[in-house]
Design a protein around this motif. Structure first.
Motif: not given
Length: 363
Positions: A249-250, A226-229, A255-256, A261-263
């Motif tokens: 969830d990942s 997810p960090a790479a995405l 993102l936390a 950064q808005p999700l």
């Protein structure tokens, strides 16, 4: 100078009182007196929210990818325009069996002649997807409620779209809108394999330079990091994500670590109940429904009242709204104003009550 004609003397001041108005005035005075008496209960019940229903016909069906079929739905009268919608909207589709399922609209909002939905066959699901795949050919008549928008697109200047499998369906209209507006956007589309990736060609057509779309296949690339995405877009980009719960969830956990950064996210199913306590829901006829700590009040209510309105199940659309007659709710929705909550509004899909309490609702 000519004299101005005078109105008849009884035009504004009739010599005899109007009998109907006289009786109406007397009646209103009596009612006002009765309502002013102490102990008289005066309540106002808001009208029940009944979503409008639209008869539809399956105009076409198309195999999109492995186990995924697209259905094109049109009004029964082909010349009649369908209700308008915006990116992120969904339909509640009532199937021939009576089952109701929610599906994201993945077509073009500018086209008011048809709706498009894509359905993945779930062998172990509750039966709705299997019915659509196996028993709904072109020409089948269906009924839809909505459209509803619980996942709106705010069109921020820089946007990252993260799609997990069939999660591309609500995001594709957003990508179209981002391309139309000339926004700085990037789409990451993931799936089990290349054959399982729906709408890959339509997405690619929105990226003529070939620089805005990244695809990731689990069978060849492994489970995505997810960090790479998230690194596919600047840290200030707004993130729109839809997919299976583990995927979502990942992304949320990754993102936390990127504060600010808005999700914006949409789940396929309602989120599990967090920090729930058991309480009791009492209906207007006196029926008492125990609500366990790990179930939503709406789910328990649907066991007893299957026709109760519902849609997003995430506290965004307001379709399941009820009126509280007695008791103190634990509000967990995203749309009710403080004034609406104070007036007794409740969304049972997410909201609850304190442990051991009784919550009476007008249903």
């Amino acid at each position: 100078m000519p004299t101005r004609p005078q109105p008849p003397t009884d035009l504004y001041r009739p010599e005899r009182p109007d009998q109907f108005l006289t009786q109406l005035t007397r009646l209103s005075r009596v009612l006002f007196f009765l309502l002013a008496l102490p102990g008289v209960r005066r309540t106002s019940r808001p009208p029940a929210h009944v979503p409008a229903e639209t008869p539809l016909t399956v105009r076409a069906r198309r195999e999109l990818a492995a186990d995924i079929v697209e259905f094109t739905l049109a009004a029964e009268r082909s010349c009649a325009p369908l209700p308008a919608w915006q990116p992120g909207s969904h339909l509640d589709v009532i199937l021939p069996s009576g089952r109701m399922r929610s599906y994201s609209l993945c077509g073009d909002p500018a086209d008011t002649t048809v709706y498009r939905i894509a359905v993945r066959r779930l062998a172990r699901g509750r039966g709705g997807s299997r019915e659509l795949h196996d028993a709904v050919p072109p020409g089948t008549r269906l009924t839809a409620r909505g459209p509803f928008c619980a996942f709106p697109f705010a069109a921020e200047p820089t946007v990252l779209f993260l799609a997990g499998g069939i999660g591309i369906t609500p995001l594709l209209p957003m990508v179209r809108e981002a391309a139309r507006r000339g926004l700085d956007w990037h789409l990451v589309q993931t799936g089990r394999s290349q054959a399982a990736l729906p709408y890959a060609a339509e997405s690619a057509a929105l990226d003529p330079t070939g620089t805005r779309i990244t695809t990731h296949h689990y069978d060849t690339d492994g489970y995505p990091d997810p960090a790479a995405l998230l690194a596919c877009a600047p840290r200030h980009a707004a993130v729109y994500c839809c997919g299976p719960a583990p995927f979502l969830d990942s992304v949320r956990r990754a993102l936390a670590a990127r504060a600010g950064q808005p999700l914006h996210a949409q789940r396929f199913t309602a989120a599990p109940v967090a920090e729930g306590a058991p309480f009791t829901l009492r209906l207007r006829d006196g029926t008492r429904l125990p609500v366990p700590g790990d179930r939503a009040a709406l789910d328990v209510l649907l066991d007893a009242r299957p026709a109760a309105p519902r849609s997003c199940r995430q506290g965004y659309c307001g379709t399941c709204r009820l009126q509280v007659l007695d008791g103190t709710p634990d509000h967990r929705d995203h749309i009710l104003t403080p004034e609406e909550r104070e007036a007794g509004a409740l969304l049972p899909c997410v909201s609850r009550a304190k442990e051991g309490t009784l919550l009476s609702v007008d249903l």
